[in-house]
Scaffold this motif. Structure first.
Motif, PDB file in Angstrom:
ATOM      1  N   THR A 262       0.827  -1.208   0.000  1.00  0.00           N
ATOM      2  CA  THR A 262       0.000   0.000   0.000  1.00  0.00           C
ATOM      3  C   THR A 262       0.861   1.256   0.000  1.00  0.00           C
ATOM      4  N   HIS A 263       1.867   1.316   0.870  1.00  0.00           N
ATOM      5  CA  HIS A 263       2.622   2.556   1.051  1.00  0.00           C
ATOM      6  C   HIS A 263       3.734   2.748   0.019  1.00  0.00           C
ATOM      7  N   THR A 264       4.096   1.696  -0.692  1.00  0.00           N
ATOM      8  CA  THR A 264       5.034   1.870  -1.815  1.00  0.00           C
ATOM      9  C   THR A 264       4.291   2.093  -3.122  1.00  0.00           C
ATOM     10  N   GLY A 265       3.008   1.740  -3.163  1.00  0.00           N
ATOM     11  CA  GLY A 265       2.260   1.812  -4.412  1.00  0.00           C
ATOM     12  C   GLY A 265       2.721   0.789  -5.424  1.00  0.00           C
ATOM     13  N   SER A 266       3.340  -0.286  -4.941  1.00  0.00           N
ATOM     14  CA  SER A 266       3.925  -1.287  -5.822  1.00  0.00           C
ATOM     15  C   SER A 266       2.866  -2.239  -6.370  1.00  0.00           C
ATOM     16  N   ALA A 267       3.109  -2.698  -7.597  1.00  0.00           N
ATOM     17  CA  ALA A 267       2.241  -3.710  -8.210  1.00  0.00           C
ATOM     18  C   ALA A 267       2.865  -5.100  -8.118  1.00  0.00           C
ATOM     19  N   SER A 268       3.848  -5.264  -7.252  1.00  0.00           N
ATOM     20  CA  SER A 268       4.516  -6.554  -7.112  1.00  0.00           C
ATOM     21  C   SER A 268       3.544  -7.653  -6.701  1.00  0.00           C
ATOM     22  N   LYS A 269       3.802  -8.849  -7.189  1.00  0.00           N
ATOM     23  CA  LYS A 269       3.035 -10.018  -6.783  1.00  0.00           C
ATOM     24  C   LYS A 269       3.553 -10.525  -5.440  1.00  0.00           C
ATOM     25  N   VAL A 270       2.833 -11.481  -4.869  1.00  0.00           N
ATOM     26  CA  VAL A 270       3.240 -12.126  -3.620  1.00  0.00           C
ATOM     27  C   VAL A 270       3.412 -13.611  -3.887  1.00  0.00           C
ATOM     28  N   ILE A 271       4.557 -14.170  -3.457  1.00  0.00           N
ATOM     29  CA  ILE A 271       4.775 -15.610  -3.595  1.00  0.00           C
ATOM     30  C   ILE A 271       5.019 -16.206  -2.211  1.00  0.00           C
ATOM     31  N   TYR A 272       4.725 -17.500  -2.087  1.00  0.00           N
ATOM     32  CA  TYR A 272       4.839 -18.193  -0.806  1.00  0.00           C
ATOM     33  C   TYR A 272       5.903 -19.285  -0.919  1.00  0.00           C
ATOM     34  N   LEU A 273       6.832 -19.287   0.062  1.00  0.00           N
ATOM     35  CA  LEU A 273       7.918 -20.261   0.092  1.00  0.00           C
ATOM     36  C   LEU A 273       7.886 -21.027   1.415  1.00  0.00           C
ATOM     37  N   PRO A 274       8.581 -22.180   1.503  1.00  0.00           N
ATOM     38  CA  PRO A 274       8.570 -22.946   2.753  1.00  0.00           C
ATOM     39  C   PRO A 274       9.154 -22.147   3.917  1.00  0.00           C
TER      40      PRO A 274
END
Length: 320
Positions: A262-274
């Motif tokens: 929210t505060h960076t305004g980034s469109a980055s995705k989110v990935i999940y790792l072990p």
């Protein structure tokens, strides 16, 4: 003997070019004291202290606390030790040496000078806690042979040394258990969750969440942490600690991720790792002692602190 002249003190900070040490230095100089910064620059950086080199009450010494140091000071803040998993696991033997030999050398100096000494300990002494939140009288749930044990057990041994010097030599000690702290001057590649998320968001990389992101942390802004550290040092001699200093407000890693986006305004995705080995599922201080003995509680909300931290990392990127 200590060499007090009026209200001005000469203060030694080991690890003084690091994230916390440089902020503590700024604050002590603002209060009118002299500061000797000692750092071997393993994880500390000259960028954190470049603005101080012309200050008339500041001195920098490149030195490794694993070796004895001979200076004349009134107080010692022992902050020297890599504090992020990436850094302290890079050379785990050296990490343990820094905690243990460093504590022995600084305690020996404090004994000779008969001055107060503060140990920057850590919430990691609680390991993966079975009690939540963690009070100071909880002994912890620590794996003594795991990947994180060089740091966990090194800090636990340092606490032991501090209290043995206190009992055996009547040394004036302060032991502070620091919970997750963030803010400007964090190392961009230290592997901690706040710096990881911000750098990933600013560069457009996916934000990495380990596990399901349900593990919780409490995040204390660096200015609040430094205030608690100075209050502990300035407290009555009977207040030895250990005292938890950290923000009691609890957030999941997933909530932190959403705030950073929210505060960076980034469109980055989110990935999940072990989830990494021995990664604590919950970490939150019981901060009643800090409130009652130091009249300390944090004042900077996470969102406000993140905005300041993001601004710093944008500046780092622009000046790389």
């Amino acid at each position: 003997m200590a060499r007090l002249y009026g209200s001005r003190k000469r203060i030694l900070i080991t690890g003084g070019a690091g994230f916390l040490g440089s902020h503590l230095t700024d604050r002590l100089l603002d209060l009118g004291h002299e500061v000797i910064c000692v750092d071997n620059l393993f994880t500390g950086t000259k960028r954190n202290i470049d603005h101080l080199h012309r200050h008339p009450r500041y001195e920098f010494m490149r030195h490794d606390v694993c070796f004895p140091l001979y200076v004349e000071v009134d107080e010692i803040y022992n902050l020297a030790c890599p504090a992020s998993p990436i850094h302290y696991q890079h050379d785990p033997v050296q990490t343990t040496k820094t905690s243990v030999h460093g504590a022995i050398n600084m305690l020996g100096l404090a004994k000779r000078l008969k001055c107060k000494i503060l140990q920057a300990s850590t919430s990691e002494v609680y390991g993966d806690p079975a009690i939540h939140p963690q009070p100071e009288d909880y002994w912890g749930n620590v794996n003594p042979i795991g990947l994180r044990s060089c740091y966990d057990e090194g800090k636990r041994c340092a606490e032991t040394l501090f209290f043995d010097y206190h009992r055996q030599h009547n040394l004036k000690i302060k032991v502070m258990r620091i919970f997750n702290t963030y803010g400007p001057r964090m190392h961009p590649n230290d592997g901690r969750v706040v710096s990881n998320f911000i750098m990933q968001a600013l560069t457009g990389e996916p934000l990495t969440i380990y596990g399901e992101g349900k593990q919780t942390r409490s995040f204390c802004y660096v200015d609040d942490l430094v205030e608690g550290m100075i209050r502990l040092m300035d407290s009555e001699d009977s207040v030895t600690g250990p005292i938890n200093v950290g923000n009691p407000d609890e957030f999941t890693i997933k909530e932190l991720c959403e705030l950073v986006l929210t505060h960076t305004g980034s469109a980055s995705k989110v990935i999940y790792l072990p989830l990494p080995d021995d990664d604590p599922k919950q970490r939150k201080p019981d901060s009643k002692l800090a409130l009652s003995l130091l009249n300390w509680s944090p004042s900077v909300e996470l969102a406000a602190g993140l905005v300041r931290t993001i601004e710093y990392f944008r500046w780092v990127q622009a000046n790389a």
